[in-house]
Design an enzyme around this catalytic site. Structure first.
Site, PDB file in Angstrom:
ATOM      1  N   ASP A   1     -27.107  -7.752  17.368  1.00  0.00           N
ATOM      2  CA  ASP A   1     -25.761  -7.220  17.261  1.00  0.00           C
ATOM      3  C   ASP A   1     -25.542  -6.242  18.406  1.00  0.00           C
ATOM      4  O   ASP A   1     -26.245  -5.242  18.504  1.00  0.00           O
ATOM      5  CB  ASP A   1     -25.626  -6.496  15.901  1.00  0.00           C
ATOM      6  CG  ASP A   1     -24.187  -6.285  15.498  1.00  0.00           C
ATOM      7  OD1 ASP A   1     -23.320  -6.186  16.383  1.00  0.00           O
ATOM      8  OD2 ASP A   1     -23.922  -6.201  14.275  1.00  0.00           O
TER       9      ASP A   1
ATOM     10  N   ALA B   1     -13.398  -9.173  16.230  1.00  0.00           N
ATOM     11  CA  ALA B   1     -12.666 -10.381  16.624  1.00  0.00           C
ATOM     12  C   ALA B   1     -13.533 -11.625  16.518  1.00  0.00           C
ATOM     13  O   ALA B   1     -14.719 -11.616  16.875  1.00  0.00           O
ATOM     14  CB  ALA B   1     -12.174 -10.233  18.058  1.00  0.00           C
TER      15      ALA B   1
ATOM     16  N   GLY C   1     -17.910 -12.191  18.955  1.00  0.00           N
ATOM     17  CA  GLY C   1     -19.317 -12.628  18.957  1.00  0.00           C
ATOM     18  C   GLY C   1     -20.312 -11.494  18.772  1.00  0.00           C
ATOM     19  O   GLY C   1     -21.366 -11.482  19.405  1.00  0.00           O
ATOM     20  N   ARG C   2     -19.996 -10.543  17.902  1.00  0.00           N
ATOM     21  CA  ARG C   2     -20.821  -9.341  17.712  1.00  0.00           C
ATOM     22  C   ARG C   2     -21.103  -8.656  19.056  1.00  0.00           C
ATOM     23  O   ARG C   2     -22.208  -8.210  19.349  1.00  0.00           O
ATOM     24  CB  ARG C   2     -22.144  -9.685  16.993  1.00  0.00           C
ATOM     25  CG  ARG C   2     -21.959 -10.168  15.550  1.00  0.00           C
ATOM     26  CD  ARG C   2     -23.242 -10.055  14.716  1.00  0.00           C
ATOM     27  NE  ARG C   2     -24.309 -10.903  15.181  1.00  0.00           N
ATOM     28  CZ  ARG C   2     -24.499 -12.164  14.783  1.00  0.00           C
ATOM     29  NH1 ARG C   2     -23.699 -12.707  13.886  1.00  0.00           N
ATOM     30  NH2 ARG C   2     -25.500 -12.868  15.265  1.00  0.00           N
TER      31      ARG C   2
ATOM     32  N   GLN D   1     -12.128 -13.465   5.441  1.00  0.00           N
ATOM     33  CA  GLN D   1     -12.314 -12.011   5.283  1.00  0.00           C
ATOM     34  C   GLN D   1     -11.111 -11.245   5.836  1.00  0.00           C
ATOM     35  O   GLN D   1     -10.656 -10.277   5.231  1.00  0.00           O
ATOM     36  CB  GLN D   1     -13.575 -11.550   6.022  1.00  0.00           C
ATOM     37  CG  GLN D   1     -14.861 -11.835   5.262  1.00  0.00           C
ATOM     38  CD  GLN D   1     -16.042 -11.142   5.907  1.00  0.00           C
ATOM     39  OE1 GLN D   1     -16.112 -11.035   7.127  1.00  0.00           O
ATOM     40  NE2 GLN D   1     -16.984 -10.679   5.107  1.00  0.00           N
TER      41      GLN D   1
ATOM     42  N   ARG E   1     -22.597  -4.771  19.057  1.00  0.00           N
ATOM     43  CA  ARG E   1     -21.343  -4.048  18.855  1.00  0.00           C
ATOM     44  C   ARG E   1     -21.548  -2.537  18.841  1.00  0.00           C
ATOM     45  O   ARG E   1     -22.614  -2.057  18.476  1.00  0.00           O
ATOM     46  CB  ARG E   1     -20.705  -4.447  17.512  1.00  0.00           C
ATOM     47  CG  ARG E   1     -20.095  -5.817  17.526  1.00  0.00           C
ATOM     48  CD  ARG E   1     -19.590  -6.201  16.161  1.00  0.00           C
ATOM     49  NE  ARG E   1     -20.669  -6.447  15.216  1.00  0.00           N
ATOM     50  CZ  ARG E   1     -20.480  -6.873  13.977  1.00  0.00           C
ATOM     51  NH1 ARG E   1     -19.269  -7.083  13.534  1.00  0.00           N
ATOM     52  NH2 ARG E   1     -21.514  -7.101  13.176  1.00  0.00           N
TER      53      ARG E   1
HETATM   54  N1  LIG Z   1     -23.256 -13.828  18.421  1.00  0.00           N
HETATM   55  C1  LIG Z   1     -22.721 -14.400  17.357  1.00  0.00           C
HETATM   56  N2  LIG Z   1     -21.626 -13.844  16.823  1.00  0.00           N
HETATM   57  C2  LIG Z   1     -21.114 -14.421  15.724  1.00  0.00           C
HETATM   58  C3  LIG Z   1     -21.656 -15.576  15.146  1.00  0.00           C
HETATM   59  N3  LIG Z   1     -20.893 -15.907  14.079  1.00  0.00           N
HETATM   60  C4  LIG Z   1     -19.920 -14.977  14.009  1.00  0.00           C
HETATM   61  N4  LIG Z   1     -20.039 -14.084  14.981  1.00  0.00           N
HETATM   62  C5  LIG Z   1     -19.263 -12.871  15.255  1.00  0.00           C
HETATM   63  O1  LIG Z   1     -19.640 -11.914  14.290  1.00  0.00           O
HETATM   64  C6  LIG Z   1     -18.600 -10.985  14.111  1.00  0.00           C
HETATM   65  C7  LIG Z   1     -18.368 -10.831  12.636  1.00  0.00           C
HETATM   66  O2  LIG Z   1     -19.410 -10.127  12.148  1.00  0.00           O
HETATM   67  P1  LIG Z   1     -20.107 -10.404  10.762  1.00  0.00           P
HETATM   68  O3  LIG Z   1     -21.533 -10.113  10.961  1.00  0.00           O
HETATM   69  O4  LIG Z   1     -19.683 -11.727  10.202  1.00  0.00           O
HETATM   70  O5  LIG Z   1     -19.519  -9.429   9.772  1.00  0.00           O
HETATM   71  P2  LIG Z   1     -19.624  -7.924   9.851  1.00  0.00           P
HETATM   72  O6  LIG Z   1     -18.316  -7.617  10.458  1.00  0.00           O
HETATM   73  O7  LIG Z   1     -20.822  -7.386  10.525  1.00  0.00           O
HETATM   74  O8  LIG Z   1     -19.786  -7.527   8.338  1.00  0.00           O
HETATM   75  P3  LIG Z   1     -18.705  -7.614   7.202  1.00  0.00           P
HETATM   76  O9  LIG Z   1     -17.948  -6.337   7.306  1.00  0.00           O
HETATM   77  O10 LIG Z   1     -19.466  -7.723   5.952  1.00  0.00           O
HETATM   78  O11 LIG Z   1     -17.869  -8.818   7.486  1.00  0.00           O
HETATM   79  C8  LIG Z   1     -17.398 -11.523  14.869  1.00  0.00           C
HETATM   80  O12 LIG Z   1     -17.294 -10.803  16.096  1.00  0.00           O
HETATM   81  C9  LIG Z   1     -17.786 -12.970  15.128  1.00  0.00           C
HETATM   82  O13 LIG Z   1     -17.214 -13.460  16.329  1.00  0.00           O
HETATM   83  C10 LIG Z   1     -22.814 -16.134  15.743  1.00  0.00           C
HETATM   84  O14 LIG Z   1     -23.396 -17.110  15.284  1.00  0.00           O
HETATM   85  N5  LIG Z   1     -23.300 -15.518  16.842  1.00  0.00           N
END
Ligand SMILES: Nc1nc2c(ncn2[C@@H]2O[C@H](COP(=O)(O)OP(=O)(O)OP(=O)(O)O)[C@@H](O)[C@H]2O)c(=O)[nH]1
Ligand SMILES: [Zn+2]
Length: 363
Positions: free
Chosen positions: A295, A222, A262-263, A239, A297
Site C-alpha cells: 500500500d 480512487a 491503485g493504492r 462501497q 497511499r
Molecule cells: N495496487 C492495487 N490496487 C488495487 C487493487 N484492487 C483495488 N485497488 C485499489 O485499492 C484502493 C481501494 O482500497 P481498498 O484496500 O479496497 O480499501 P481501503 O480503502 O483500504 O479500505 P476500506 O475503507 O475498507 O474500503 C483503490 O485505490 C483501488 O484502485 C489491486 O489489485 N492492486
C-alpha cells in the site's frame, strides 16, 4: 524577489521530465547522478547516457530485487550493473515483471556494493511519485551544475529535496459548489489542490454536518475500474455508492475522494498488477513483483482535508484498521468505525480474502 523555481517546483518539473523520458540530475554535494526512468527512457537517450560513463546501473527496489533474485546491498534498494551488451529490452525486463514467467531474466544479476545509494533512493522516490515503475537508469556525473545547465536538465539537490519527499505538499481549498445528488439534494463538492502541482482531491459534503460532533466520513481511494466501470475485481464501486447512500439517509456526512488510484501506484501500474494477478499472483504479491509496497497511499492527506473543513472527529466508514490508526495518529479522533461490507461477488472473493489475511482488513 526571485523568479527561480523553488524545490517544490523543481520536484514537480523532475516528475514531468521523467514521465516524458527526460533524465534529471540528482546531486548530493560532490556526488551526482544522471537518472532516467527505466520505463520511459528511449534508445537515443540511453546511448547518450552510456557514452558518459561505463558505470551504467539500474536502481530497483528491494521488493523487485527479491523477485529477480538479485542482492540488495543497499537495504531497501539494489543497484544492478547493466552489462555492456544490454539494451533497452534488458532494462525494461528488469523494471517490468510482465514477462518474468514467460522469459525469465538470464542471471545472475550483479548488484553494486561500493559507493552510496542515497541519490538512487531519491530517484526511486521520484519515479514512485510520478506513478512510474520504481526503476531508474543512472550514470555518475562529474560536474552536476555545469552538466544540468549545458543540457537544460532539471537539477535536484538531495538536501533540499529530502523533507519535501517525506512531507506531503500542503493542500488548499480551490472552490466548492452546490451539487444535488440522487442520495441527497443537499450535496456540495469541494476541490483541494496541492502546492506541488500533484493530483487534486475532492470532498463531497452531504448536508451541513455539525463540526462539534463526530461526522459520518469515508476516505475513498480512487478506483477508475470499480467506481466508474463497475469492475467485479474489487468492491470499490458498491462501497462508494453505499457510503454516499448512508450519508444521504442520515442527512449529513463527508466523503473524501482521494486520487490515490491503485493504492497509490497509479492506474497504469494497477493494470500491470492486474496482468500479474492473471498469472496467478495475489494483489499483494503483484505489488511486490512490480517493486511497490502493498500500500503506497498517504492517508495523512485525508486528515489534512478534514481539518481544513473544520472536522476533528469522525465515524469512519471502513473495514481497514490502518485507516483508523492513521486518522488517530494525525489528530483526527475516530469515535466509531462503521463497517462497510458491500459488493462481495464470486470474482472478488479471493481479493477480499487476501486483504483480510495479508493487509489486516476486517471481513
Ligand atoms: N495496487 C492495487 N490496487 C488495487 C487493487 N484492487 C483495488 N485497488 C485499489 O485499492 C484502493 C481501494 O482500497 P481498498 O484496500 O479496497 O480499501 P481501503 O480503502 O483500504 O479500505 P476500506 O475503507 O475498507 O474500503 C483503490 O485505490 C483501488 O484502485 C489491486 O489489485 N492492486
Ligand atoms: Zn477498486
Amino acid at each position: 524577489m526571485t523568479l527561480l523555481p523553488d524545490i517544490t517546483e523543481l520536484l514537480a518539473r523532475a516528475r514531468a521530465d521523467l514521465r516524458m523520458g527526460l533524465p534529471v540530475v540528482l546531486q548530493d554535494g560532490p556526488d551526482a547522478l544522471l537518472a532516467a526512468s527505466a520505463e520511459t527512457l528511449d534508445a537515443r537517450r540511453l546511448a547518450a547516457m552510456r557514452a558518459l560513463s561505463p558505470e551504467l546501473t539500474v536502481a530497483i527496489t528491494a521488493r523487485r530485487a527479491e523477485t529477480l533474485k538479485a542482492r540488495a546491498y543497499d537495504g531497501d534498494l539494489a543497484r544492478i550493473n547493466v552489462p555492456a551488451e544490454a539494451g533497452l529490452t534488458w532494462i525494461s525486463a528488469l523494471a517490468d515483471p510482465e514477462d518474468d514467467l514467460a522469459t525469465p531474466m538470464k542471471g545472475p544479476l550483479a548488484s553494486r556494493r561500493e559507493g552510496g545509494a542515497a541519490l538512487h533512493r531519491l530517484g526511486i522516490q521520484l519515479a514512485k511519485s510520478a506513478r512510474l515503475l520504481p526503476a531508474m537508469v543512472t550514470v555518475p556525473l562529474a560536474d552536476a551544475t555545469a552538466f544540468a545547465r549545458d543540457n537544460g536538465l532539471t537539477r535536484i539537490s538531495l538536501a533540499a529535496a529530502q523533507d519535501h519527499l517525506t512531507d506531503r505538499s500542503p493542500l488548499h481549498p480551490v472552490v466548492n459548489a452546490r451539487l444535488p445528488l440522487s442520495v441527497s439534494e443537499a450535496g456540495r463538492l469541494h476541490i483541494f489542490r496541492p502546492e506541488d502541482g500533484g493530483e487534486e482531491h475532492y470532498a463531497v459534503e452531504i448536508g451541513r454536518p455539525d463540526r462539534a460532533k463526530p461526522v459520518l466520513a469515508r476516505l475513498h481511494s480512487a478506483c477508475f475500474t470499480g467506481d466508474l466501470l463497475g469492475s467485479l475485481k474489487c468492491d470499490c464501486g458498491p462501497q462508494l455508492r453505499a457510503a454516499l447512500q448512508h450519508m444521504g439517509d442520515e442527512g449529513a456526512g463527508v466523503l473524501l475522494y482521494l486520487n490515490q488510484e491503485g493504492r497509490g501506484i497509479g492506474l497504469a501500474n494497477k493494470m500491470r498488477a492486474y496482468a500479474l494477478q492473471d498469472q496467478g499472483f495475489d494483489t499483494v504479491e503483484a505489488n511486490h513483483r512490480l517493486g511497490f509496497e502493498d500500500d503506497e497511499r498517504d492517508f495523512r492527506l485525508g486528515a489534512d482535508i478534514l481539518k481544513s473543513m473544520g472536522f476533528s472527529s469522525v465515524r469512519l466508514l471502513t473495514n481497514n484498521p490502518a485507516k483508523v490508526a492513521m486518522m488517530e495518529k494525525t489528530g483526527i479522533k475516530v469515535a466509531e468505525r462503521v463497517p462497510l461490507k458491500v459488493g462481495l461477488n464470486p470474482l472478488n472473493a479471493k481479493y477480499l480474502d487476501t486483504k483480510a489475511k495479508k493487509s489486516g482488513h476486517i471481513l
